[in-house]
Design a protein around this motif. Structure first.
Motif, PDB file in Angstrom:
ATOM      1  N   ARG A  96       0.833  -1.162   0.000  1.00 51.45           N
ATOM      2  CA  ARG A  96      -0.079   0.018  -0.111  1.00 51.45           C
ATOM      3  C   ARG A  96       0.898   1.119   0.207  1.00 51.45           C
ATOM      4  NH1 ARG A  96      -4.164   0.589   5.103  1.00 51.45           N
ATOM      5  NH2 ARG A  96      -2.036   0.819   6.258  1.00 51.45           N
ATOM      6  N   ILE A  97       1.868   1.289   0.962  1.00 49.92           N
ATOM      7  CA  ILE A  97       2.608   2.298   0.853  1.00 49.92           C
ATOM      8  C   ILE A  97       3.745   2.558  -0.336  1.00 49.92           C
ATOM      9  CG2 ILE A  97       4.630   1.690   2.231  1.00 49.92           C
ATOM     10  CD1 ILE A  97       3.218   5.144   2.596  1.00 49.92           C
ATOM     11  N   ALA A  98       4.211   1.409  -0.924  1.00 43.40           N
ATOM     12  CA  ALA A  98       4.723   1.466  -1.917  1.00 43.40           C
ATOM     13  C   ALA A  98       4.116   1.874  -3.215  1.00 43.40           C
ATOM     14  CB  ALA A  98       5.158  -0.050  -2.336  1.00 43.40           C
ATOM     15  N   HIS A  99       2.937   1.709  -3.260  1.00 42.42           N
ATOM     16  CA  HIS A  99       2.084   2.233  -4.309  1.00 42.42           C
ATOM     17  C   HIS A  99       2.056   3.707  -4.145  1.00 42.42           C
ATOM     18  CE1 HIS A  99       0.591  -0.983  -6.880  1.00 42.42           C
ATOM     19  NE2 HIS A  99       0.505  -1.736  -5.934  1.00 42.42           N
ATOM     20  N   SER A 100       1.740   4.130  -2.845  1.00 44.54           N
ATOM     21  CA  SER A 100       1.739   5.777  -2.839  1.00 44.54           C
ATOM     22  C   SER A 100       3.093   6.450  -3.285  1.00 44.54           C
ATOM     23  CB  SER A 100       1.766   6.068  -1.167  1.00 44.54           C
ATOM     24  OG  SER A 100       0.217   5.768  -0.817  1.00 44.54           O
ATOM     25  N   ALA A 101       4.266   5.750  -2.918  1.00 44.62           N
ATOM     26  CA  ALA A 101       5.484   6.352  -3.222  1.00 44.62           C
ATOM     27  C   ALA A 101       5.757   6.382  -4.662  1.00 44.62           C
ATOM     28  CB  ALA A 101       6.594   5.535  -2.672  1.00 44.62           C
ATOM     29  N   PHE A 102       5.455   5.091  -5.354  1.00 48.98           N
ATOM     30  CA  PHE A 102       5.752   5.090  -6.795  1.00 48.98           C
ATOM     31  C   PHE A 102       4.738   6.030  -7.603  1.00 48.98           C
ATOM     32  CE2 PHE A 102       7.527   0.959  -5.839  1.00 48.98           C
ATOM     33  CZ  PHE A 102       8.538   0.950  -6.837  1.00 48.98           C
ATOM     34  N   LYS A 103       3.693   6.277  -7.136  1.00 52.20           N
ATOM     35  CA  LYS A 103       2.824   7.389  -7.966  1.00 52.20           C
ATOM     36  C   LYS A 103       3.229   8.659  -7.535  1.00 52.20           C
ATOM     37  CE  LYS A 103      -1.479   4.596  -7.908  1.00 52.20           C
ATOM     38  NZ  LYS A 103      -2.059   3.735  -7.036  1.00 52.20           N
ATOM     39  N   ALA A 104       3.726   8.919  -6.113  1.00 53.72           N
ATOM     40  CA  ALA A 104       4.606  10.325  -5.906  1.00 53.72           C
ATOM     41  C   ALA A 104       5.827  10.483  -6.949  1.00 53.72           C
ATOM     42  CB  ALA A 104       4.807  10.362  -4.605  1.00 53.72           C
ATOM     43  N   ALA A 105       6.449   9.593  -7.156  1.00 50.58           N
ATOM     44  CA  ALA A 105       7.454   9.617  -8.201  1.00 50.58           C
ATOM     45  C   ALA A 105       7.062   9.713  -9.341  1.00 50.58           C
ATOM     46  CB  ALA A 105       8.223   8.368  -7.861  1.00 50.58           C
ATOM     47  N   GLN A 106       6.253   9.164  -9.874  1.00 49.67           N
ATOM     48  CA  GLN A 106       5.558   9.401 -11.209  1.00 49.67           C
ATOM     49  C   GLN A 106       5.251  10.928 -11.599  1.00 49.67           C
ATOM     50  OE1 GLN A 106       2.445   6.565 -11.409  1.00 49.67           O
ATOM     51  NE2 GLN A 106       3.548   5.380 -13.136  1.00 49.67           N
ATOM     52  N   ALA A 107       4.744  11.489 -10.362  1.00 50.32           N
ATOM     53  CA  ALA A 107       4.595  13.108 -10.504  1.00 50.32           C
ATOM     54  C   ALA A 107       5.536  14.016 -10.247  1.00 50.32           C
ATOM     55  CB  ALA A 107       3.281  13.258  -9.570  1.00 50.32           C
ATOM     56  N   ARG A 108       6.758  13.422 -10.009  1.00 52.55           N
ATOM     57  CA  ARG A 108       7.960  14.069  -9.983  1.00 52.55           C
ATOM     58  C   ARG A 108       9.011  13.654 -10.980  1.00 52.55           C
ATOM     59  NH1 ARG A 108       8.865  16.673  -4.675  1.00 52.55           N
ATOM     60  NH2 ARG A 108      11.009  15.838  -4.782  1.00 52.55           N
ATOM     61  N   ARG A 109      10.219  13.434 -10.397  1.00 57.68           N
ATOM     62  CA  ARG A 109      11.234  13.305 -11.381  1.00 57.68           C
ATOM     63  C   ARG A 109      11.692  11.742 -11.559  1.00 57.68           C
ATOM     64  NH1 ARG A 109      13.668  16.681  -7.504  1.00 57.68           N
ATOM     65  NH2 ARG A 109      15.388  15.483  -7.004  1.00 57.68           N
ATOM     66  N   GLY A 110      10.774  10.857 -10.855  1.00 64.88           N
ATOM     67  CA  GLY A 110      10.938   9.461 -11.493  1.00 64.88           C
ATOM     68  C   GLY A 110      11.764   8.507 -10.674  1.00 64.88           C
ATOM     69  N   LEU A 111      12.457   9.109  -9.515  1.00 66.97           N
ATOM     70  CA  LEU A 111      13.416   8.335  -8.852  1.00 66.97           C
ATOM     71  C   LEU A 111      12.760   8.066  -7.475  1.00 66.97           C
ATOM     72  CD1 LEU A 111      16.642  10.649  -9.244  1.00 66.97           C
ATOM     73  CD2 LEU A 111      15.837   8.792 -10.608  1.00 66.97           C
TER      74      LEU A 111
END
Ligand code: NAD
Ligand code: IPM
Ligand code: MN
Length: 349
Positions: A165-180
């Motif tokens: 659940r938290i991994a999905h949050s973080a990957f989505k946040a990274a998609q909206a930023r620089r992708g790292l």
């Protein structure tokens, strides 16, 4: 839309008052505020840090604006009655599992960082901290060893659903930023962290556009001061995220600058500065209210559908800083309310 306002203890009410002034000035239609007691203030008035009516208000509200809890006169109460249980209880009861703690350098504050300017200037990172599990919520207690010694214990654990659940949050946040995305753990020692690392790696298959790396938490603490510009999104557990976010706050100038959002799966959220009730400066008008004002901006953006108003607040904060507004933590002499005035003036200009 209803906003629950929970000022809490110490500097909590002082900084929350300034955030409310800023929200008021925006004169957003259809926004109502209802205040509740929380923390030591609630314990003294009602005998419990999170009274049922406060929890009910938090449940009814579309978003929660939270100050801080913590009261030295409560530090020897049984744990269930201590002020900190209020924020832990809200996070757990409302399933606010995803805690976003952005740390971005305002260029005007580069001299306030304890890092050298050229290093501090690079900072634009987001800590995604898991908020519903880990050693915070495991079985804990005091017991006696076989040879009669007192022993305290707190069980650390994560199950795979919590990590996913938290991994999905973080990957989505990274998609909206620089992708790292950098996942921080202690998998060289802890089974909890090995599971964390395995599950984050599994989830990464669903996000081919994101570059995932893993780092041990001790190294991450070092890298945060050596070269913080390397980080885009950091995802980590509850305890490590707590510690690393206080550290990140000083890298961008002050703990009085870091805002946060704690979100459930639907985007309902609680918004609070990452700092505490600061009993050492409470009641003196010294607290920096910007972390709370910036938390109100996050609230407008993530829970109230008012991205434009959020942009306006963030721009006003930048403008106030550019104009030289500084509370004591930023090396200035401005009071809490004078900093509020500076943001209001920037908003009006
Ligand atoms: P703290 O964050 O309250 O204060 C740490 C230091 O930073 C203090 O010197 C304080 O004066 C300073 N500081 C914090 N916020 C500031 C601001 N806005 N402007 C200027 N200076 C600021 O942490 P602590 O002293 O370890 O804890 C005090 C109490 O707060 C404890 O009871 C703790 O449990 C509680 N706490 C609550 C929260 C929360 O409500 N979410 C978060 C952290 C700590
Ligand atoms: C925070 C605080 C809380 C935490 C405490 C007050 C329970 O330090 O919000 O960072 O440890 O999560
Ligand atoms: Mn903390």
């Amino acid at each position: 839309m209803l906003v629950a306002v929970l000022p809490g203890d110490g500097i909590g009410p002082e900084v929350t008052a300034q955030a409310l002034r800023v929200l008021d000035a925006l004169a957003l239609p259809d926004l109502t505020f209802e205040e509740g007691l929380v923390g030591g203030a609630a314990y003294h008035a009602k005998g419990h840090p999170l009274p049922p009516e406060t929890l009910d208000l938090a449940r009814r509200a579309d978003a929660i604006l939270f100050g801080a809890v913590g009261d030295p006169t409560c530090d020897n109460l049984e744990r269930a009655l201590r002020p900190e249980q209020a924020i832990l209880g809200l996070r757990k009861e409302l399933t606010l599992f995803s805690n976003l703690r952005p740390a971005k350098m305002f260029p005007e504050l580069a001299e306030d960082s304890t890092l050298r300017r050229e290093i501090a200037e690079q900072i634009d990172l987001l800590i995604v901290r898991e908020l519903n599990g880990d050693v915070y919520f495991g079985e804990k207690g005091m017991r006696q060893t076989a040879d009669g010694l007192r022993e305290g214990y707190d069980i650390m654990s994560y199950n795979e659903a919590e990590v996913r659940r938290i991994a999905h949050s973080a990957f989505k946040a990274a998609q909206a930023r620089r992708g790292l995305l950098c996942s921080v753990d202690k998998a060289n020692v802890l089974e909890t962290s090995q599971l964390w690392r395995d599950v984050v790696t599994e989830v990464s298959k669903e996000y081919p556009g994101i570059t995932l790396s893993h780092m041990y938490v001790d190294n991450a603490a070092m890298q945060l001061v050596r070269n913080p510009g390397q980080f885009d999104v950091i995802v980590t557990g509850n305890l490590f995220g707590d510690i690393l976010s206080d550290q990140a706050s000083m890298c961008v100038g002050s703990i009085g600058m870091l805002a946060s959002a704690s979100l459930d799966v639907n985007g309902k959220g609680l918004y609070e500065p990452i700092h505490g009730s600061a009993p050492d400066i409470a009641g003196q008008g010294k607290a920096n209210p910007l972390a709370t004002i910036l938390s109100a901006a996050m609230m407008l953006r993530f829970s109230l559908g008012q991205a434009e108003a959020a942009d306006r607040i963030e721009a006003a904060v930048a403008k106030a800083l550019a104009g030289g507004a500084r509370t004591a933590d930023l090396g200035g002499v401005m009071s809490t309310s004078a900093m509020g005035d500076a943001v209001l003036a920037a908003l009006a200009a």
